[in-house]
Scaffold this active site. Structure first.
Site, PDB file in Angstrom:
ATOM      1  N   TYR A 155     -50.288  23.957 101.595  1.00  0.00           N
ATOM      2  CA  TYR A 155     -49.898  25.235 100.862  1.00  0.00           C
ATOM      3  C   TYR A 155     -49.814  24.643  99.215  1.00  0.00           C
ATOM      4  CZ  TYR A 155     -47.481  29.283  98.816  1.00  0.00           C
ATOM      5  OH  TYR A 155     -47.045  30.400  98.299  1.00  0.00           O
ATOM      6  N   SER A 162     -27.969  59.073  97.994  1.00  0.00           N
ATOM      7  CA  SER A 162     -27.275  58.260  98.921  1.00  0.00           C
ATOM      8  C   SER A 162     -27.276  59.021 100.211  1.00  0.00           C
ATOM      9  CB  SER A 162     -25.771  58.061  98.450  1.00  0.00           C
ATOM     10  OG  SER A 162     -25.177  59.093  97.919  1.00  0.00           O
ATOM     11  N   LEU A 163     -26.433  58.658 101.093  1.00  0.00           N
ATOM     12  CA  LEU A 163     -26.601  59.404 102.532  1.00  0.00           C
ATOM     13  C   LEU A 163     -25.345  59.650 102.948  1.00  0.00           C
ATOM     14  CD1 LEU A 163     -28.902  56.538 104.550  1.00  0.00           C
ATOM     15  CD2 LEU A 163     -29.456  58.992 104.003  1.00  0.00           C
ATOM     16  N   GLU A 191     -33.717  54.423 112.062  1.00  0.00           N
ATOM     17  CA  GLU A 191     -34.171  53.061 111.348  1.00  0.00           C
ATOM     18  C   GLU A 191     -32.630  52.244 111.341  1.00  0.00           C
ATOM     19  OE1 GLU A 191     -35.616  53.858 107.624  1.00  0.00           O
ATOM     20  OE2 GLU A 191     -37.566  54.566 108.352  1.00  0.00           O
ATOM     21  N   LYS A 210     -29.660  50.484 109.117  1.00  0.00           N
ATOM     22  CA  LYS A 210     -29.236  50.832 107.915  1.00  0.00           C
ATOM     23  C   LYS A 210     -28.744  49.468 107.442  1.00  0.00           C
ATOM     24  CE  LYS A 210     -26.344  53.748 105.148  1.00  0.00           C
ATOM     25  NZ  LYS A 210     -25.602  52.775 104.264  1.00  0.00           N
ATOM     26  N   ASP A 236     -27.553  46.336 105.286  1.00  0.00           N
ATOM     27  CA  ASP A 236     -26.633  46.473 104.143  1.00  0.00           C
ATOM     28  C   ASP A 236     -26.628  45.321 102.954  1.00  0.00           C
ATOM     29  OD1 ASP A 236     -24.094  46.927 103.267  1.00  0.00           O
ATOM     30  OD2 ASP A 236     -22.911  45.761 104.595  1.00  0.00           O
ATOM     31  N   TYR A 285     -38.241  50.826 102.918  1.00  0.00           N
ATOM     32  CA  TYR A 285     -37.816  51.986 103.865  1.00  0.00           C
ATOM     33  C   TYR A 285     -38.072  53.459 103.601  1.00  0.00           C
ATOM     34  CZ  TYR A 285     -33.819  52.182 100.892  1.00  0.00           C
ATOM     35  OH  TYR A 285     -32.942  52.477  99.883  1.00  0.00           O
ATOM     36  N   LYS A 317     -33.697  60.051 110.396  1.00  0.00           N
ATOM     37  CA  LYS A 317     -34.348  60.692 109.400  1.00  0.00           C
ATOM     38  C   LYS A 317     -35.337  61.818 110.127  1.00  0.00           C
ATOM     39  CE  LYS A 317     -34.544  56.884 106.118  1.00  0.00           C
ATOM     40  NZ  LYS A 317     -35.525  55.731 105.634  1.00  0.00           N
ATOM     41  N   LYS A 319     -22.893  55.493 111.283  1.00  0.00           N
ATOM     42  CA  LYS A 319     -22.309  54.421 111.055  1.00  0.00           C
ATOM     43  C   LYS A 319     -21.855  53.583 111.989  1.00  0.00           C
ATOM     44  CE  LYS A 319     -21.574  53.109 107.053  1.00  0.00           C
ATOM     45  NZ  LYS A 319     -21.154  53.289 105.753  1.00  0.00           N
ATOM     46  N   CYS A 361       2.887  18.348  98.249  1.00  0.00           N
ATOM     47  CA  CYS A 361       1.582  18.283  98.756  1.00  0.00           C
ATOM     48  C   CYS A 361       2.102  18.063 100.448  1.00  0.00           C
ATOM     49  CB  CYS A 361       0.739  17.149  98.292  1.00  0.00           C
ATOM     50  SG  CYS A 361      -0.869  16.969  99.333  1.00  0.00           S
ATOM     51  N   CYS A 416       0.540  14.258 101.309  1.00  0.00           N
ATOM     52  CA  CYS A 416       1.113  13.125 100.621  1.00  0.00           C
ATOM     53  C   CYS A 416       2.296  13.214 100.126  1.00  0.00           C
ATOM     54  CB  CYS A 416       0.276  12.581  99.743  1.00  0.00           C
ATOM     55  SG  CYS A 416       0.169  13.489  98.223  1.00  0.00           S
ATOM     56  N   CYS A 433      -2.694  19.199  94.245  1.00  0.00           N
ATOM     57  CA  CYS A 433      -1.704  17.988  94.399  1.00  0.00           C
ATOM     58  C   CYS A 433      -2.139  16.940  93.206  1.00  0.00           C
ATOM     59  CB  CYS A 433      -2.266  17.506  95.798  1.00  0.00           C
ATOM     60  SG  CYS A 433      -1.647  15.761  96.092  1.00  0.00           S
ATOM     61  N   CYS A 484      -4.297  11.078  97.068  1.00  0.00           N
ATOM     62  CA  CYS A 484      -3.835  11.958  98.436  1.00  0.00           C
ATOM     63  C   CYS A 484      -4.687  11.475  99.120  1.00  0.00           C
ATOM     64  CB  CYS A 484      -3.639  13.235  97.719  1.00  0.00           C
ATOM     65  SG  CYS A 484      -3.361  14.450  99.169  1.00  0.00           S
TER      66      CYS A 484
HETATM   67  S1  IVH Z   1     -33.044  55.885 103.294  1.00  0.00           S
HETATM   68  C1  IVH Z   1     -31.894  59.662 100.676  1.00  0.00           C
HETATM   69  N1  IVH Z   1     -33.297  54.061 104.972  1.00  0.00           N
HETATM   70  O1  IVH Z   1     -28.280  53.166 102.516  1.00  0.00           O
HETATM   71  C2  IVH Z   1     -32.180  58.518 101.828  1.00  0.00           C
HETATM   72  N2  IVH Z   1     -31.604  53.888 103.111  1.00  0.00           N
HETATM   73  O2  IVH Z   1     -26.213  55.174 101.613  1.00  0.00           O
HETATM   74  C3  IVH Z   1     -32.399  57.320 101.086  1.00  0.00           C
HETATM   75  N3  IVH Z   1     -30.207  51.943 103.225  1.00  0.00           N
HETATM   76  O3  IVH Z   1     -29.095  53.659  98.964  1.00  0.00           O
HETATM   77  C4  IVH Z   1     -32.079  56.032 101.642  1.00  0.00           C
HETATM   78  N4  IVH Z   1     -31.170  51.049 105.104  1.00  0.00           N
HETATM   79  O4  IVH Z   1     -29.638  51.473 100.104  1.00  0.00           O
HETATM   80  C5  IVH Z   1     -32.435  54.521 103.693  1.00  0.00           C
HETATM   81  N5  IVH Z   1     -33.468  52.101 106.712  1.00  0.00           N
HETATM   82  C6  IVH Z   1     -32.909  52.893 105.487  1.00  0.00           C
HETATM   83  C7  IVH Z   1     -31.595  52.208 104.904  1.00  0.00           C
HETATM   84  C8  IVH Z   1     -31.105  52.758 103.703  1.00  0.00           C
HETATM   85  C9  IVH Z   1     -30.357  50.813 104.046  1.00  0.00           C
HETATM   86  C10 IVH Z   1     -29.322  52.209 102.166  1.00  0.00           C
HETATM   87  C11 IVH Z   1     -29.894  52.419 100.889  1.00  0.00           C
HETATM   88  C12 IVH Z   1     -29.319  53.747 100.226  1.00  0.00           C
HETATM   89  C13 IVH Z   1     -27.959  53.667 101.165  1.00  0.00           C
HETATM   90  C14 IVH Z   1     -27.372  55.012 101.396  1.00  0.00           C
END
Ligand code: IVH
Length: 670
Positions: free
Chosen positions: A39, A85-86, A116, A118, A120, A227, A292, A316, A410, A413, A428, A433
């Site tokens: 490579y 956000s969710l 899916e 989630k 982190d 995603y 979703k 969650k 310490c 020692c 220390c 030591c």
């Molecule tokens: S969909 C409106 N899919 O979770 C939906 N989000 O709390 C947009 N995240 O900001 C997000 N895995 O950073 C989606 N499989 C997944 C995810 C995901 C992690 C995070 C993402 C988002 C946060 C929402």
């Protein structure tokens, strides 16, 4: 056009296609189908053609992943479609409510779902124009994010270009994360380098992606799962989420293989239960699943409420917490003398892992959380590798709990302890030591440094306590007899340890520099220093200004290096290492021409005209190696007054014996 012949362009294109293929296999499919060497050869060839013909360099060439100059700040990028956000649910009842409400809003009894994991990490948006990655940004406040394109380009699983049928604009969204195995490895290294370990993979991913210097991001093995589709213009995309994921996968994006297309809510529950039980098997942190609605038309119909879509919800995982007793607070003394408090816990299983200790960082941390000995404490492992103490359970106190302060002396020692005003850490004050010495020795013998196998913590500790070693240079004076007596180790194993100590004498300069344990000097900086200065002698004389010219060396590191070499005790250790036969030079600085090159000397008895260490120094300066034991490999035994058993052994083995006079004559000629 110059005399560039077509075959060069053809070769260039072939190379890029080949390299992109191997990148895709490696970073996206996790398959390695080419050796590193082969490579590298392809990459080298591509680089050399591009450097000859700079106008043939394109922004999506695999050579262009890293290389942008550091910036002073990130520019802002507007998200044409906000990153939402969710909403969260935490139990089956809430999930069922969400499902029923959604059915009701859609006017249907059922709808297709995609489940899916989630991940982190942190959300990013990647925009491709006519197939080329134009920019990538963080989520920011959802409407504007930071332009981190140069850093995203360093992530191998992000394609710099996508196939030709994508003329138009495409914005994809995904989660950048720090793989857990790499995170653990990075923290192990940081601890070896006396750097504070990163607290969790998410913060590390975010910190790494938001570095102003892309070369730093490039050193962090970030990864991504795509995603979602943000928007597209001029490109034919499928009309549901599941097929879109398939479409994006076809284009070369990394899609989580654990996504699941479902038609019943029961499947969602099974998916959740499965991953709650098996998330430990994943190499990334997850905090739940995302449910979703599959059809885009239905998604549009459902719309958003404030900043959350009604078409998706996060279910969650309960965070992995447990309650246990903190039975005591222990203190480790680090290599720098720092006193590092840690909680000794009644062992408890959290998310399948037994936790016995947890770091308490420093005294301020203990005070802020009001953690007392005897407390019941809530501990948490939320994807984090290092368990954290969330808080004491105050309600469970009986009154017998004891507040904790770091000792004034310490624990190893008994020397005085000081608090550095600018830090929350206590140190220390005793350079010698035993706790500190132990950490230094452990670091020196560790795999990434001198790699001396068999010298475990217990043996190091026993050698120190028995006063057989005091610092790293003494390791080279230990004998097999001493090891056998001390640790009741069998002869064979003791000899193996001695062999391994001997073998370590050939380690390259970079390993030795790293092994010295200079504060903030990690293995990479050590390599830079070795290749720049070529010998410890030259490095020890380097001034701050010249150090600051080196890559990855800032004021903190430069100060630490000059401070280290300004201390006589450190210079003494280095001298002893040299005398023991370690080559404190990079092999470029040739020792082959030296008169004693490759010759092994053993010293015995008392010398009269020069000190023992002066003799040893002279031998090593002339390229010779001093060893402790007479073996068949010994070339000379320098015998002074009242020689010990080594002389007899040398006679038995018919090894050349030098009197002091002969030796002086020998060295005088040079
Ligand atoms: S969909 C409106 N899919 O979770 C939906 N989000 O709390 C947009 N995240 O900001 C997000 N895995 O950073 C989606 N499989 C997944 C995810 C995901 C992690 C995070 C993402 C988002 C946060 C929402």
């Amino acid at each position: 056009m110059d005399i560039r012949d077509n075959s060069i362009v053809t070769r260039l294109v072939t190379l890029r296609v080949e390299i992109n293929k191997y990148n895709y296999l490696y970073y996206v499919l996790d398959r390695s189908e080419i050796s590193d060497e082969a490579y590298d050869q392809l990459m080298q060839e591509l680089k050399s053609i591009e450097s000859k013909y700079p106008d043939l360099v394109t922004e999506d060439s695999p050579t262009q992943r890293v290389g942008a100059a550091p910036s002073t700040r990130f520019t802002e990028i507007n998200h044409p479609i906000p990153l939402l956000s969710l909403g969260n649910v935490f139990n089956t009842a809430d999930l069922e409510n969400w499902y029923t409400r959604t059915c009701h809003l859609l006017g249907q009894d059922t709808f297709e779902i995609v489940c899916e994991l989630k991940m982190d990490g942190l959300a990013v948006a990647l925009t491709y124009e006519n197939g080329i990655l134009k920019h990538g940004s963080t989520r920011g406040d959802g409407f504007h994010g930071e332009n981190v394109t140069q850093n995203l380009r360093t992530i191998g699983s992000i394609p710099l270009s996508i196939p030709d049928n994508t003329n138009g604009t495409l914005e994809v969204r995904g989660e950048v994360y720090f793989p857990l195995s790499s995170f653990t490895e990075m923290n192990r290294k940081r601890e070896l380098e006396n750097l504070t370990p990163f607290s969790n993979p998410r913060n590390s991913a975010s910190g790494s992606l938001r570095q102003l210097d892309p070369t730093i991001t490039n050193q962090r093995p970030l990864d991504i799962f795509i995603y979602g589709l943000g928007y597209s213009d001029g490109i034919n995309t499928p009309n549901n989420h599941w097929d879109t994921m398939g479409f994006l996968q076809e284009l070369g994006f990394k899609i989580n293989p654990n996504n699941l297309h479902c038609t019943h809510l029961s499947e969602v529950k099974e998916y959740y239960d499965y991953w709650l039980a098996n998330r430990e098997t994943l190499n990334y942190a997850t905090d739940g699943i995302v449910v979703k609605v599959n059809e885009f038309e239905q998604q549009t119909h459902l719309g958003n409420v404030s900043r959350e879509p009604r078409w998706a919800v996060a279910y969650k995982f309960p965070s992995e917490q447990a309650i246990t007793r903190l039975t005591d607070i222990g203190i480790n003394v680090g290599r720098t003398g720092s006193l590092n408090p840690y909680a000794i816990l009644e062992p408890i299983s959290v998310g399948g892992v037994t936790i016995k200790t947890a770091t308490l960082h420093n005294e301020d941390y203990i005070k802020e959380k009001d953690i007392r000995i005897g407390d019941w404490v809530i501990i948490q492992r939320a994807g984090e590798v290092i368990p954290q103490i969330i808080s004491p359970v105050v309600q469970k106190r009986t009154g017998g709990e004891q507040k904790f302060s770091l000792p004034t002396n310490c624990p190893k020692c008994n020397s005085k302890v000081i608090r550095k005003p600018e830090e929350s850490m206590y140190y220390c004050t005793n350079y010698n030591c035993i706790g500190r010495a132990l950490e230094k020795i452990k670091h020196f013998v560790s795999k990434d440094a001198m790699d001396i196998t068999g010298m475990g913590e217990k043996l190091c500790e026993n050698l120190l306590t028995a006063n057989l070693i005091r610092d790293i240079s003494d390791i080279y004076t230990i004998t097999a007899d001493e090891i056998m007596k001390l640790d009741k180790i069998a002869e064979l194993s003791a000899n193996k340890i001695i062999d391994s100590i001997e073998k370590s004498k050939t380690r390259p300069l970079s390993r030795i520099i790293f092994g010295l344990g200079i504060l903030h000097v990690g293995s990479q900086v050590a390599e830079t220093l070795a290749s720049q200065y070529l010998s410890l002698e030259k490095l020890s004389k380097a001034d701050k200004q010249s150090l600051l010219h080196l890559p990855n060396v800032g004021t903190k590191i430069a100060d630490s290096i000059t401070d280290y070499f300004s201390q006589t005790k450190n210079m003494d250790i280095i001298r002893s290492l040299e005398i023991s036969g370690l080559s404190l030079r990079q092999s470029d600085e040739n020792t082959e021409s030296l008169p004693f090159h490759g010759m092994r000397f053993v010293l015995t008895g008392r010398l009269e005209n020069l000190t023992r260490s002066a003799a040893e120094h002279k031998i090593s300066v002339l390229g010779g190696v001093i060893t402790n034991n007479v073996t068949g490999n010994t070339d000379f035994v320098l015998s002074g007054k009242d020689p010990g058993s080594k002389l007899q052994k040398a006679l038995n083995l018919e090894i050349r014996i030098l009197s002091e006079e002969e030796f002086l004559y020998m060295i005088d000629t040079y």
